[in-house]
Design a protein around this motif. Structure first.
Motif, PDB file in Angstrom:
ATOM      1  N   ILE A  51      12.355   9.508  -2.151  1.00 34.56           N
ATOM      2  CA  ILE A  51      11.128   8.483  -2.121  1.00 34.56           C
ATOM      3  C   ILE A  51      11.719   7.049  -2.454  1.00 34.56           C
ATOM      4  CG2 ILE A  51       9.129   7.829  -3.548  1.00 34.56           C
ATOM      5  CD1 ILE A  51       8.330  10.588  -3.644  1.00 34.56           C
ATOM      6  N   LEU A  52      12.508   6.940  -3.357  1.00 32.91           N
ATOM      7  CA  LEU A  52      12.667   5.807  -3.958  1.00 32.91           C
ATOM      8  C   LEU A  52      13.922   5.018  -2.884  1.00 32.91           C
ATOM      9  CD1 LEU A  52      12.906   5.840  -7.933  1.00 32.91           C
ATOM     10  CD2 LEU A  52      11.258   5.153  -6.245  1.00 32.91           C
ATOM     11  N   SER A  53      14.751   5.840  -2.472  1.00 33.72           N
ATOM     12  CA  SER A  53      15.596   5.323  -1.776  1.00 33.72           C
ATOM     13  C   SER A  53      15.086   4.639  -0.251  1.00 33.72           C
ATOM     14  CB  SER A  53      16.839   6.266  -1.127  1.00 33.72           C
ATOM     15  OG  SER A  53      16.248   7.106  -0.460  1.00 33.72           O
ATOM     16  N   GLU A  54      13.832   5.473   0.142  1.00 36.44           N
ATOM     17  CA  GLU A  54      13.328   4.835   1.227  1.00 36.44           C
ATOM     18  C   GLU A  54      12.438   3.553   1.013  1.00 36.44           C
ATOM     19  OE1 GLU A  54      10.708   8.103   1.994  1.00 36.44           O
ATOM     20  OE2 GLU A  54      12.025   9.160   3.396  1.00 36.44           O
ATOM     21  N   LEU A  55      11.913   3.574  -0.417  1.00 35.39           N
ATOM     22  CA  LEU A  55      11.162   2.237  -0.787  1.00 35.39           C
ATOM     23  C   LEU A  55      12.203   1.011  -0.814  1.00 35.39           C
ATOM     24  CD1 LEU A  55       8.584   4.017  -3.270  1.00 35.39           C
ATOM     25  CD2 LEU A  55       8.076   3.120  -1.025  1.00 35.39           C
ATOM     26  N   LEU A  75      11.212  -1.844   1.506  1.00 41.05           N
ATOM     27  CA  LEU A  75      10.057  -2.454   1.355  1.00 41.05           C
ATOM     28  C   LEU A  75      10.071  -3.545   0.370  1.00 41.05           C
ATOM     29  CD1 LEU A  75       7.603   0.744   1.330  1.00 41.05           C
ATOM     30  CD2 LEU A  75       8.051  -1.020   3.373  1.00 41.05           C
ATOM     31  N   LYS A  76       9.471  -4.522   0.751  1.00 45.05           N
ATOM     32  CA  LYS A  76       9.255  -5.792  -0.229  1.00 45.05           C
ATOM     33  C   LYS A  76       7.963  -5.617  -0.734  1.00 45.05           C
ATOM     34  CE  LYS A  76      13.543  -6.932   1.077  1.00 45.05           C
ATOM     35  NZ  LYS A  76      14.609  -6.416   0.217  1.00 45.05           N
ATOM     36  N   PHE A  77       7.645  -5.455  -2.217  1.00 46.74           N
ATOM     37  CA  PHE A  77       6.563  -5.654  -2.687  1.00 46.74           C
ATOM     38  C   PHE A  77       6.569  -5.912  -4.229  1.00 46.74           C
ATOM     39  CE2 PHE A  77       8.744  -1.469  -3.269  1.00 46.74           C
ATOM     40  CZ  PHE A  77       8.459  -1.137  -4.786  1.00 46.74           C
ATOM     41  N   PRO A  78       5.696  -6.611  -4.533  1.00 45.35           N
ATOM     42  CA  PRO A  78       5.621  -7.111  -5.923  1.00 45.35           C
ATOM     43  C   PRO A  78       5.717  -6.136  -7.127  1.00 45.35           C
ATOM     44  CG  PRO A  78       3.385  -7.294  -5.251  1.00 45.35           C
ATOM     45  CD  PRO A  78       4.304  -6.972  -3.882  1.00 45.35           C
ATOM     46  N   VAL A  79       6.432  -6.158  -8.265  1.00 42.13           N
ATOM     47  CA  VAL A  79       6.455  -5.259  -9.254  1.00 42.13           C
ATOM     48  C   VAL A  79       4.994  -4.851  -9.650  1.00 42.13           C
ATOM     49  CG1 VAL A  79       6.946  -6.860 -11.274  1.00 42.13           C
ATOM     50  CG2 VAL A  79       7.874  -4.624 -11.360  1.00 42.13           C
ATOM     51  N   GLN A  80       4.057  -5.575  -9.545  1.00 42.72           N
ATOM     52  CA  GLN A  80       2.789  -5.355 -10.024  1.00 42.72           C
ATOM     53  C   GLN A  80       2.277  -4.128  -9.368  1.00 42.72           C
ATOM     54  OE1 GLN A  80       0.806  -6.792 -12.603  1.00 42.72           O
ATOM     55  NE2 GLN A  80      -0.313  -5.210 -12.203  1.00 42.72           N
ATOM     56  N   ARG A 104       0.820  -1.238   0.069  1.00 39.56           N
ATOM     57  CA  ARG A 104      -0.058   0.224   0.001  1.00 39.56           C
ATOM     58  C   ARG A 104       0.931   1.203  -0.015  1.00 39.56           C
ATOM     59  NH1 ARG A 104      -2.021   3.967  -1.057  1.00 39.56           N
ATOM     60  NH2 ARG A 104      -3.951   4.822   0.098  1.00 39.56           N
ATOM     61  N   ILE A 105       1.979   1.239   0.782  1.00 38.81           N
ATOM     62  CA  ILE A 105       2.915   2.323   1.006  1.00 38.81           C
ATOM     63  C   ILE A 105       3.596   2.641  -0.450  1.00 38.81           C
ATOM     64  CG2 ILE A 105       4.822   3.559   2.023  1.00 38.81           C
ATOM     65  CD1 ILE A 105       3.947   1.954   4.562  1.00 38.81           C
ATOM     66  N   ALA A 106       4.072   1.208  -1.013  1.00 43.29           N
ATOM     67  CA  ALA A 106       4.463   1.709  -2.343  1.00 43.29           C
ATOM     68  C   ALA A 106       3.953   1.914  -3.559  1.00 43.29           C
ATOM     69  CB  ALA A 106       5.480   0.172  -2.772  1.00 43.29           C
ATOM     70  N   LEU A 107       2.453   1.558  -3.183  1.00 43.87           N
ATOM     71  CA  LEU A 107       1.524   2.080  -4.251  1.00 43.87           C
ATOM     72  C   LEU A 107       1.429   3.741  -4.371  1.00 43.87           C
ATOM     73  CD1 LEU A 107      -0.383   1.185  -6.506  1.00 43.87           C
ATOM     74  CD2 LEU A 107      -2.319   1.151  -4.537  1.00 43.87           C
ATOM     75  N   GLU A 108       1.254   4.098  -3.087  1.00 45.27           N
ATOM     76  CA  GLU A 108       1.181   5.701  -2.732  1.00 45.27           C
ATOM     77  C   GLU A 108       2.388   6.357  -3.439  1.00 45.27           C
ATOM     78  OE1 GLU A 108      -1.100   8.701  -1.424  1.00 45.27           O
ATOM     79  OE2 GLU A 108      -1.585   6.900  -1.337  1.00 45.27           O
ATOM     80  N   GLU A 109       3.492   5.833  -3.018  1.00 44.23           N
ATOM     81  CA  GLU A 109       4.652   6.488  -3.412  1.00 44.23           C
ATOM     82  C   GLU A 109       4.920   6.490  -4.997  1.00 44.23           C
ATOM     83  OE1 GLU A 109       5.762   8.863  -1.746  1.00 44.23           O
ATOM     84  OE2 GLU A 109       4.970   8.307   0.103  1.00 44.23           O
ATOM     85  N   TYR A 110       4.664   5.305  -5.356  1.00 44.86           N
ATOM     86  CA  TYR A 110       4.880   5.320  -7.089  1.00 44.86           C
ATOM     87  C   TYR A 110       3.765   5.899  -7.665  1.00 44.86           C
ATOM     88  CZ  TYR A 110       8.958   1.950  -6.862  1.00 44.86           C
ATOM     89  OH  TYR A 110      10.071   1.407  -6.459  1.00 44.86           O
ATOM     90  N   PHE A 111       2.682   5.900  -7.249  1.00 43.68           N
ATOM     91  CA  PHE A 111       1.648   6.959  -7.709  1.00 43.68           C
ATOM     92  C   PHE A 111       2.152   8.193  -7.714  1.00 43.68           C
ATOM     93  CE2 PHE A 111      -1.878   9.740  -6.967  1.00 43.68           C
ATOM     94  CZ  PHE A 111      -2.794   9.445  -7.984  1.00 43.68           C
TER      95      PHE A 111
END
Length: 668
Positions: free
Chosen positions: A617-621, A624-629, A204-211
């Motif tokens: 943003i990306l260095s923080e992410l 996190l472990k999340f799928p590329v999807q 969810r956090i990765a989705l927010e930040e990549y958005f």
């Protein structure tokens, strides 16, 4: 909210948090765990693999205290269902006061050494009667200064209860995609009740930040193409004449890349192109063709590299093929008088091509009519540095080169503002490198092989994941290996290289190794950037499981650059099936893009994003472990948000406010 408002953050602890780039409570909750201690399952020591971290329960039979050893230690002799093992603590004398006969819970790394039984090194422990804190999933954070895990966890608990978190994804889309509240996601990551919580919160956090990141591309870049200012007059016939200077024929991939650059330079828009290709695919030759198009048209060209050795290597190549042009080299070690002369001639236009390091982008370096810039090993430079180089000319065309394979799925999103050219084939003369995983029983024979290679004039790289050793002794360091090799191969000339050395010393050692002063180079990964040593035929990588596969591929590419058969040997420090599977994938493939796609599926996109000198943003992410999807879902959300059906004022404002933290991932 300021850090000093937190109960557990003193002035000293605030300064230590600042070392981690944490200055506010909002930034603190974005300090994600690098791992979790899994206290949910008890595992017998006899069932654990070498180097596994486990929680186990055992009876302490006796405690041995040795304060006279070189490394004082406390050793507990333990029994577990008829199986015996030891738990040992180095330089922790207070442990002896907390141990006694009875049942304890231990959490730590298991060591299974042949002939020496099993042990746990520096484990956490407590009496099984208390069982107060060894339970659940416990976050483990990166630390700095005198910070402890307990302090960070306590501060994080208070921060989560007081800080507000706002999502910039429109509410209708959050409901449509069934997204959990963003605040809940942070709680799941920092205080998970299960592994499912960790995954759900991270996604969810990765989705927010990549958005936000992908949306910022839209807001800041605006889909605009810069108009061409420089007119190139070079013809295809002239270009073919230059390419014929090379003693080899260009591959189909190289020819296609040159044609794309030629077409780009004759188009109405200026070029901003990423040239990516596997190790040894011939990117530099393509870049030289681009430089020729510029200087033949009457302009100046510049090429920068991250290290002086690589810059001088590129300069020698340029001088070889541009014998009818004025070429110079400008680096930090260039003598002051020579620097002044070079700068004078660049400003007057007497020098056609400059090849160098960061020295080229200094404020006092001016050009008369710079039009074409090349950035080699782009991931070693920030975007601001590349923009500074391009800014030394009016409407400069930029060619950014990368040998780090970037999966196509990610390049489509994160290099969306760049034209991407990929060279997939390799020159026919490029040697195939044989890769093997070396079992422990064959370790001793490796030294005689290396000594034999040295006697034949061939050179060897030894690579370790770290500089200094540790108490656990589970990871080989360059300092330890350097001493070991000197004892085992006294007739072999060995050099030591690592990142803590000064640049001048590193350049001298690398140059001496290339010239044959040394037979072996013991190094950390500082050698992964494309230095060309044709006589280097062997690469030996210790604790190979500690590296990403793309990084291993980069290291392997340092050998096989001449006409001799070359080898890459991997030494693995664990029996973990997952690690063995990863290394076997690497062993059986020489295709960097295939390897990158596999690593992407296994490890997520964080590691790849880290190769782009990413912003905060990306260095923080990366933690996190999340799928590329998740990234593709973020792109779909962003596309929908900007479709015209939503008010994007809030989103545009947030993107604008965060521009400074995004500038290292958005190319101008």
């Amino acid at each position: 909210m300021q850090l000093k408002n937190l109960k557990f953050v003193s002035e000293k602890r605030e300064k230590d948090l600042n070392k981690l780039n944490i200055y506010t409570v909002e930034e603190l909750i974005r300090h994600f765990p690098r791992d979790y201690l899994d206290m949910t399952r008890v595992t017998p020591v006899k069932d654990a693999y070498h180097n596994d971290y486990i929680l186990t329960s055992a009876e302490v039979i006796s405690v041995e205290v040795n304060r006279s050893a070189r490394k004082p230690y406390i050793k507990a002799h333990c029994r577990q269902d008829g199986f015996s093992f030891t738990a040992i603590w180095f330089n922790q004398p207070y442990v002896a006061q907390k141990l006694f006969r009875g049942v304890f819970l231990f959490y730590g790394r298991v060591q299974n050494k042949y002939g020496m039984g099993s042990s746990m090194v520096n484990p956490q422990f407590e009496s099984a009667d208390k069982n107060a804190y060894l339970k659940g999933l416990i976050p483990v954070y990166p630390l700095a200064g005198a910070l402890t895990q307990g302090v960070v966890r306590a501060a994080m608990r208070q921060a989560l209860s007081e800080v507000g978190v706002t999502s910039c994804i429109p509410p209708v889309l959050r409901e449509k995609y069934s997204l959990i509240p963003l605040k809940d996601a942070y709680v799941k990551v920092h205080r998970p009740q299960s592994k499912k919580d960790c995954r759900q919160g991270a996604e969810r956090i990765a989705l927010e930040e990549y958005f936000l990141l992908i949306s910022a591309f839209k807001v800041i870049k605006g889909g605009r193409d810069d108009a061409r200012l420089n007119a190139y007059s070079v013809t295809r016939a002239q270009l073919d004449g230059f390419v014929s200077r090379f003693p080899f024929g260009f591959t189909a991939g190289q020819k296609a890349a040159v044609e794309e650059i030629f077409a780009n330079l004759h188009s109405p828009q200026k070029m901003n192109r990423l040239l990516q290709g596997d190790v040894g695919s011939g990117k530099t030759a393509v870049a030289l063709a681009g430089i020729f198009m510029a200087v033949k048209s009457g302009y100046q060209a510049a090429m920068i590299a991250p290290t002086e050795v690589l810059a001088r290597q590129n300069a020698a190549l340029i001088q070889k093929y541009f014998y009818d042009y004025n070429v110079c080299t400008l680096t930090g070690s260039t003598p002051a008088a020579e620097k002044r002369e070079i700068k004078k001639k660049l400003a007057s236009g007497e020098i056609d091509i400059v090849c160098g390091t960061h020295a080229v982008i200094q404020n006092d370096v001016q050009f008369k009519n710079l039009s074409f810039v090349v950035c080699d090993e782009q991931h070693r430079f920030g975007v601001a540095q590349r923009a500074s180089l391009s800014g030394k000319g009016e409407g400069c065309d930029a060619l950014i080169m990368s040998a780090t394979p970037i999966p196509r799925t990610l390049s489509l999103i994160f290099y969306g503002d760049l034209d991407v050219t990929t060279i997939k084939d390799k020159p026919a003369s490029r040697q195939e490198i044989t890769t093997a995983i070396i079992p422990e029983r064959k370790y001793g024979g490796m030294f005689s092989y290396v000594a034999q290679q040295a006697a034949q004039g061939n050179r060897t790289y030894f690579v370790c994941p770290k500089i200094e050793g540790d108490d656990e002794g589970t990871v080989m360091s360059v300092t330890e290996l350097y001493e070991e090799l000197q004892n085992k191969m006294p007739s072999v000339r060995i050099a030591l290289l690592h990142g803590k050395m000064k640049d001048k010393q590193k350049n001298e050692i690398m140059s001496a190794f290339k010239e044959g002063t040394y037979d072996c180079l013991v190094s950390t990964t500082v050698i992964e950037v494309g230095v060309d040593v044709p006589d280097a035929t062997t690469m030996i990588i210790y604790n190979a499981e500690r590296f990403g596969l793309s990084q291993l591929h980069q290291l392997r590419g340092r050998v096989g650059r001449g006409d001799k058969k070359s080898y890459c040997f991997l030494l693995c420090g664990t029996d973990s099936p997952e690690a063995q599977e990863r290394l076997n994938v690497f062993k059986n493939s020489t295709d960097g893009f295939e390897i990158a796609e596999y690593d992407l599926k296994q490890r997520g996109s964080g590691d790849f994003m880290g190769t782009r000198q990413s912003g905060r943003i990306l260095s923080e992410l990366k933690s996190l472990k999340f799928p590329v999807q998740t990234v593709f879902t973020a792109k779909a959300l962003s596309d929908e948000a900007f479709s015209g059906a939503f008010d994007t004022k809030l989103l545009k404002r947030i993107a604008s406010e965060k521009y400074e933290s995004l500038k290292d991932v958005i190319l101008n």
